[in-house]
Design an enzyme around this catalytic site. Structure first.
Site, PDB file in Angstrom:
ATOM      1  N   SER A  50      -6.897   1.927  -5.964  1.00 46.60           N
ATOM      2  CA  SER A  50      -6.091   2.626  -6.328  1.00 46.60           C
ATOM      3  C   SER A  50      -5.482   2.145  -7.476  1.00 46.60           C
ATOM      4  O   SER A  50      -5.484   1.133  -7.948  1.00 46.60           O
ATOM      5  CB  SER A  50      -4.521   2.717  -5.185  1.00 46.60           C
ATOM      6  N   ASP A  82      -9.230   6.174  -6.907  1.00 42.19           N
ATOM      7  CA  ASP A  82      -7.643   6.997  -5.864  1.00 42.19           C
ATOM      8  C   ASP A  82      -7.092   7.390  -6.579  1.00 42.19           C
ATOM      9  O   ASP A  82      -6.683   6.846  -7.683  1.00 42.19           O
ATOM     10  CB  ASP A  82      -7.929   5.579  -4.174  1.00 42.19           C
ATOM     11  N   HIS A  83      -6.388   8.140  -6.374  1.00 43.95           N
ATOM     12  CA  HIS A  83      -4.874   9.332  -6.556  1.00 43.95           C
ATOM     13  C   HIS A  83      -4.691   8.467  -8.071  1.00 43.95           C
ATOM     14  O   HIS A  83      -3.960   7.161  -8.048  1.00 43.95           O
ATOM     15  CB  HIS A  83      -3.874   8.200  -5.812  1.00 43.95           C
ATOM     16  N   GLU A 134      -6.824  17.115  -5.491  1.00 43.80           N
ATOM     17  CA  GLU A 134      -6.008  17.951  -4.435  1.00 43.80           C
ATOM     18  C   GLU A 134      -5.702  18.887  -4.422  1.00 43.80           C
ATOM     19  O   GLU A 134      -5.157  18.894  -5.498  1.00 43.80           O
ATOM     20  CB  GLU A 134      -5.067  16.265  -4.160  1.00 43.80           C
ATOM     21  N   GLY A 179       0.581   5.912   4.704  1.00 40.71           N
ATOM     22  CA  GLY A 179       1.553   4.797   5.428  1.00 40.71           C
ATOM     23  C   GLY A 179       1.461   4.924   7.042  1.00 40.71           C
ATOM     24  O   GLY A 179       0.240   5.561   7.534  1.00 40.71           O
ATOM     25  N   ALA A 211      -5.166   8.785   6.805  1.00 39.05           N
ATOM     26  CA  ALA A 211      -6.572   8.605   7.957  1.00 39.05           C
ATOM     27  C   ALA A 211      -6.131   8.022   8.372  1.00 39.05           C
ATOM     28  O   ALA A 211      -7.014   7.669  10.273  1.00 39.05           O
ATOM     29  CB  ALA A 211      -7.449   8.912   7.368  1.00 39.05           C
ATOM     30  N   ASN A 252     -10.413   8.769   4.518  1.00 42.45           N
ATOM     31  CA  ASN A 252      -9.487   7.933   3.646  1.00 42.45           C
ATOM     32  C   ASN A 252      -8.969   6.888   4.272  1.00 42.45           C
ATOM     33  O   ASN A 252      -7.371   7.304   5.275  1.00 42.45           O
ATOM     34  CB  ASN A 252      -8.051   8.505   2.197  1.00 42.45           C
ATOM     35  N   ASP A 254      -5.952   2.336   4.090  1.00 41.53           N
ATOM     36  CA  ASP A 254      -5.676   2.009   4.059  1.00 41.53           C
ATOM     37  C   ASP A 254      -4.667   1.424   4.497  1.00 41.53           C
ATOM     38  O   ASP A 254      -4.567  -0.081   5.054  1.00 41.53           O
ATOM     39  CB  ASP A 254      -5.339   2.100   2.551  1.00 41.53           C
ATOM     40  N   THR A 255      -4.336   1.614   4.739  1.00 44.85           N
ATOM     41  CA  THR A 255      -2.944   1.517   5.929  1.00 44.85           C
ATOM     42  C   THR A 255      -3.693   0.113   7.507  1.00 44.85           C
ATOM     43  O   THR A 255      -2.815  -0.765   7.251  1.00 44.85           O
ATOM     44  CB  THR A 255      -2.343   2.018   6.511  1.00 44.85           C
TER      45      THR A 255
HETATM   46  P1  13P Z   1      -3.389   5.397   4.249  1.00 46.48           P
HETATM   47  O1  13P Z   1      -2.191   5.203   4.108  1.00 46.48           O
HETATM   48  O2  13P Z   1      -3.380   6.248   6.066  1.00 46.48           O
HETATM   49  O3  13P Z   1      -3.982   3.897   4.970  1.00 46.48           O
HETATM   50  O4  13P Z   1      -3.742   6.233   3.672  1.00 46.48           O
HETATM   51  C1  13P Z   1      -5.101   6.266   2.864  1.00 46.48           C
HETATM   52  C2  13P Z   1      -5.257   7.381   1.539  1.00 46.48           C
HETATM   53  O5  13P Z   1      -4.911   7.565   2.459  1.00 46.48           O
HETATM   54  C3  13P Z   1      -5.105   6.274   0.215  1.00 46.48           C
HETATM   55  O6  13P Z   1      -5.913   7.300  -0.564  1.00 46.48           O
HETATM   56  O1  G3H Z   2      -3.141   6.131  -1.172  1.00 44.87           O
HETATM   57  C1  G3H Z   2      -2.808   5.607  -0.877  1.00 44.87           C
HETATM   58  C2  G3H Z   2      -3.021   4.291  -0.828  1.00 44.87           C
HETATM   59  O2  G3H Z   2      -2.242   3.955   0.442  1.00 44.87           O
HETATM   60  C3  G3H Z   2      -2.300   3.823  -1.627  1.00 44.87           C
HETATM   61  O3  G3H Z   2      -1.633   2.792  -1.762  1.00 44.87           O
HETATM   62  O4  G3H Z   2      -0.622   2.857  -3.924  1.00 44.87           O
HETATM   63  O5  G3H Z   2       0.523   1.032  -2.745  1.00 44.87           O
HETATM   64  O6  G3H Z   2      -1.912   1.025  -3.494  1.00 44.87           O
HETATM   65  P1  G3H Z   2      -0.878   1.545  -3.326  1.00 44.87           P
HETATM   66 ZN    ZN Z   3      -4.251   9.125  -0.553  1.00 46.04          ZN
END
Ligand code: 13P
Ligand code: G3H
Ligand code: ZN
Length: 306
Positions: A50, A82-83, A134, A179, A211, A252, A254-255
């Protein structure tokens, strides 16, 4: 280093009706866990950074770690941004050697989102880099893209957007949030009907953000060793499976890795008060994250699909 592109990995997933896991990394430990898990599962994998992750580690450090990890893994690895709403950073990633980027124009009016996504596609195509974009908004908030409200993706607009922009993958909003606090009630259901309508309308690889499952055992382990967590709630494994069955091809996460990392670290530190070598204290975190990634790969059906 030969990275796989998102387009090639997701085209296969779309045909085979499974999803590829996309895991966020900001450091060495998380990266190793993801790559080791993918190798053990003989699965394609998407390693994503990210903007917040790049800011935390520094672009060169994180890119070098990811590039090294993807150098000779024996499974297809996509390196994905990512994003990102910043075209300059997107260009920097394309020039540096990322094989895929996400332009996140989800907070922009439709026409502006189309216009900027097209610009990114043009830039990316010159270097054989894939593009995810998106439409609709995922709830929650990342470091740099803020949105608390979910705006569900309109299937008709999705098909227009995909046709106009010629992107390789489309991130859609069907009820998830980023999150650990995803749902206010216990129904925690996704709009699967909308997903299947979008799939029929676009026939293209679709992406599910937000997810993470937020597994109970990770939450309990964190709490047993001092974490204070409110009413956390993730996407159930059942809903995840349904979403893959109905057309999601990139998932995706991360959390869940953040939770696994810190739960194991809390335990490790509290159980070994005499230990102060971070390498020893961090090993259980790597192992637990690897287990989570392996479990998710199996759930998404990408095990053995390398
Ligand atoms: P989570 O916060 O559900 O893990 O999503 C991560 C995500 O979408 C990163 O782009
Ligand atoms: O898109 C969501 C990811 O959890 C990225 O989180 O921007 O805190 O690195 P972050
Ligand atoms: Zn995301």
């Amino acid at each position: 280093m030969t990275l796989a592109t998102l387009a090639e990995v997701l085209k296969k997933a779309n045909k085979g009706n499974y999803a590829v896991g996309a895991f966020n990394t900001s450091n060495l430990e998380v990266t190793k866990a993801i790559i080791d898990a993918a190798e053990l599962q003989d699965a394609p994998v998407i390693l994503q950074t990210s903007v917040g992750g790049l800011n935390y580690a520094g672009f060169d450090y994180l890119f070098s770690i990811a590039k090294t990890a993807a150098a000779d893994p024996g499974v297809p690895v996509v390196l994905h941004l990512d994003h990102c709403a910043d075209l300059k950073l997107i260009k920097k990633c394309i020039d540096a050697g990322y094989s895929s980027v996400m332009f996140d124009g989800s907070l922009l009016p439709f026409e502006k989102n189309v216009e900027l996504t097209k610009q990114v596609v043009k830039m990316a195509r010159e270097k054989n880099v894939s593009v995810e974009a998106e439409l609709g908004t995922i709830g929650g908030a990342e470091d740099t893209v803020k949105s608390r409200r979910i705006i569900y993706t309109d299937p008709q607009k999705a098909s227009e957007f995909a046709a106009e922009t010629e992107i390789d993958a489309l991130a859609i909003a069907i009820g998830t949030s980023h999150g650990a606090y995803k749902f206010n009630d216990s129904t925690n259901q996704l709009d699967i009907k909308r997903l299947s309508t979008i799939k029929k309308a676009t026939q293209m690889p679709l992406v599910l953000h937000g997810a993470s499952v937020v597994p109970r055992d990770l939450v309990s382990l964190s709490q047993d060793f001092g974490a204070i967590l409110g009413s956390v709630q993730g996407v159930s494994e059942k809903e995840l499976k349904k979403s893959v069955k109905n057309g999601i091809n990139k998932v995706n996460v991360d959390t869940d890795l953040r939770l696994a990392f810190t739960a194991a670290l809390r335990q490790s530190i509290m159980k070994n008060p005499r230990e102060f070598d971070p390498r020893k204290l961090l090993l259980p975190s790597i192992q637990l994250m690897q287990n989570i990634v392996e479990g998710r790969i199996k759930l998404l059906g990408s095990s053995g699909k390398a």
